[in-house]
Design a protein around this motif. Structure first.
Motif, short mmCIF file in Angstrom:
data_model
loop_
_atom_site.label_atom_id
_atom_site.label_comp_id
_atom_site.label_asym_id
_atom_site.label_seq_id
_atom_site.Cartn_x
_atom_site.Cartn_y
_atom_site.Cartn_z
N UNK A 256 5.29 -2.84 9.10
CA UNK A 256 5.67 -0.96 8.52
C UNK A 256 5.05 -1.05 7.43
N UNK A 257 4.48 -0.19 7.45
CA UNK A 257 4.08 0.48 5.97
C UNK A 257 4.75 1.94 5.43
N UNK A 258 4.37 2.24 4.45
CA UNK A 258 3.96 4.07 3.37
C UNK A 258 2.67 4.53 3.76
N UNK A 259 1.69 4.16 4.25
CA UNK A 259 0.18 4.85 4.09
C UNK A 259 0.26 6.42 4.77
N UNK A 260 1.57 6.74 5.92
CA UNK A 260 1.88 8.07 5.37
C UNK A 260 2.97 9.04 5.88
N UNK A 298 2.82 -3.84 -1.96
CA UNK A 298 4.27 -3.74 -1.99
C UNK A 298 5.10 -3.46 -1.24
N UNK A 299 6.12 -3.83 -0.22
CA UNK A 299 6.60 -3.69 1.75
C UNK A 299 7.78 -4.12 1.37
N UNK A 300 8.24 -4.16 2.50
CA UNK A 300 9.98 -3.64 2.67
C UNK A 300 10.78 -3.30 1.82
N UNK A 301 11.11 -1.93 1.55
CA UNK A 301 11.48 -1.62 0.52
C UNK A 301 13.30 -1.30 0.73
N UNK A 302 13.93 -2.22 0.26
CA UNK A 302 15.17 -1.72 0.47
C UNK A 302 16.18 -1.28 -1.24
N UNK A 309 14.50 -3.03 -4.02
CA UNK A 309 14.08 -4.33 -4.08
C UNK A 309 12.96 -4.60 -2.29
N UNK A 310 12.40 -4.90 -3.47
CA UNK A 310 10.35 -5.42 -1.97
C UNK A 310 9.61 -6.52 -2.22
N UNK A 311 9.31 -6.82 -1.56
CA UNK A 311 7.87 -8.26 -1.48
C UNK A 311 6.91 -7.01 -1.92
N UNK A 312 6.68 -8.18 -2.80
CA UNK A 312 5.44 -7.52 -3.90
C UNK A 312 4.42 -8.61 -3.86
#
Length: 480
Positions: A256-260, A298-302, A309-312
């Motif tokens: 999943x993303x944060x494009x929108x 970056x993705x999967x923001x926790x 914490x997120x994957x970059x």
């Protein structure tokens, strides 16, 4: 013109018999409105009305005409009632409809699903609490991570990420035209992990309202689509969890993303959204430049304990503030498939292994799954956390781990007047309140149950009201 009197002021022949009481009530109402108690009055009327509903109607109306609320404030009233619906005693509120009378709000109509009625077809508070607890127990891992130190922006991102992590679009039923009712509602996201756009939007609306974040649902008949609008620091933004949730069980599950996420009218239009009813304007573009969710790599923001914490770049887990400040590399691997924080643990999947880290002490990574030790796992191609389970997929096999349930304290109905919690209302409760007001200590008192006049504080007036109730006066405990 037909004029009728309220039932409380008439006799069985519908003749007005208590004009003095009507006049006194009017004076009290005007005084309360002057004191800014408008929302509290609406809440009281909602509470009084729910017990008058019986099947098969399932709808009741709350009159607002005498409050003289300008129709320009319809959004405020809607958002307040939606906030009330996130409380256990109002969890039954399903749909909210506002009615207008020229320039003022005339009434609001509330629908009550049949599942909140008992065997005698009467509304049952116990069912409302039971269903509230079932729902909120299921989302406990989300609500447990949201704390008072988080900004509304951070809460919004946490809710958005959770919805996409836990849910996927109900493609199968959509294609076969067999979409169940739950997929249109927040329950589809929470219980089934399946929803269509209105289900995602309903879930976002419910959780944002729970944390008193002003929001709206945008819908477009041209697109046959719904999404959300949120107000952050006085500015409105679009966000569409449905279109950002690109993964499904058969392909890219857990992606999943944060494009929108947090877009202006112009920006969301460029992303192929059009035809929505413009309830509010979203006119600020290029917002939150430099924030972590604007980083395309970056993705999967926790969120955990003040940091994100997120994957970059698929290799590094970064720890930082939401605006990108204080960024440090937390963990580095050759290739990261997915990362989630659940309760106090971080779970990380690479192509070959799954790791677990205790976030309380930032311990070393513990390997909890190895491809080399599991038949049919040449490598991991999908890694998902939903419904309290970790799912590890390879092209030819699947492994599922059950996670411990996150602690949840059930909500219980408040018995107003039972200050000492002994299950009954008597003079001892009034005495306890007086002792509390006088400053005595060394005893236990339920302050919520003690606030019988619902003014937000406990004082001698609460004790007096309890004594009146005991004496047989017609007073309602828990209401002004």
């Amino acid at each position: 013109m037909l004029v009728s009197a309220k039932d409380k002021y008439t006799n069985e022949n519908n003749q007005t018999i208590n004009k003095e009481q009507a006049g006194n009530d009017f004076d009290v109402l005007q005084k309360r409105l002057k004191n800014g108690e408008e929302m509290k009055i609406i809440e009281e009327r909602i509470t009084e009305g729910k017990y008058s509903v019986a099947l098969p109607y399932k709808v009741y109306t709350v009159q607002l005409r005498d409050l003289k609320i300008n129709k320009d404030r319809a959004g405020d009233i809607y958002n307040y009632v939606r906030y009330l619906s996130t409380k256990p005693q109002y969890f039954y509120i399903n749909y909210i409809f506002l009615e207008y009378d020229e320039d003022y709000l005339a009434a609001l109509s509330l629908t009550v699903p049949a599942e909140f009625f008992n065997e005698e077809n009467k509304f049952d508070d116990k069912l409302s609490y039971a269903k509230y607890n079932k729902f909120n127990r299921r989302i406990a891992d989300l609500t447990a991570q949201i704390d008072d130190n988080m900004s509304d922006l951070e809460k919004t991102l946490a809710i958005y990420e959770w919805a996409m992590r836990e849910c996927e679009y109900d493609y199968k039923n959509y294609k076969s035209d067999t979409i169940p009712t739950e997929s249109y509602q927040k329950e589809g996201v929470v219980y089934n992990g399946l929803a269509v756009c209105s289900g995602y939007a309903d879930f976002m609306e419910y959780l944002l309202s729970k944390y008193k974040i002003t929001n709206y649902i945008a819908s477009s008949s041209d697109l046959d689509h719904a999404w959300n609008i949120v107000n952050l620091d006085g500015i409105n933004y679009h966000l569409d969890a449905t279109w950002d949730d690109v993964g499904k069980d058969s392909l890219w599950e857990g992606v999943y993303n944060t494009v929108y996420f947090l877009k202006s009218d112009d920006e969301i239009t460029e992303l192929d959204h059009y035809g929505w009813s413009e309830t509010v304007k979203c006119d600020k573009s290029d917002s939150y430049e430099g924030y972590i969710f604007r980083n395309k790599n970056a993705k999967q923001f926790n969120y955990y304990n003040g940091y994100w914490y997120y994957i970059c770049n698929t290799k590094t887990i970064v720890k930082s503030k939401i605006d990108g400040s204080e960024a440090t590399d937390f963990k580095t691997f050759k290739e990261i498939i997915g990362m989630y924080i659940y309760d106090d643990y971080m779970y990380i999947a690479t192509r070959k292994d799954v790791y677990k880290i205790n976030m309380k002490n930032q311990s070393e990574s513990e390997v909890i799954f190895k491809c080399d030790e599991n038949e049919g796992f040449d490598y991991i191609d999908e890694f998902v956390l939903k419904q309290g389970k970790i799912k590890i997929d390879s092209p030819s096999n699947t492994k599922i781990f059950e996670l411990p349930e996150v602690a949840y304290t059930p909500a219980v109905p408040v018995t107003y007047g039972d200050a000492n919690g002994d299950g009954k209302i008597d003079s001892r409760d009034a005495v306890l309140i007086k002792k509390y007001v006088a400053g005595f200590t060394g005893f236990t008192i339920d302050l919520e149950a003690s606030d019988v006049n619902a003014d937000g504080k406990v004082d001698t007036r609460d004790a007096v009201k309890i004594l009146k109730k005991i004496a047989g006066f017609d007073v309602t405990l828990g209401a002004a």
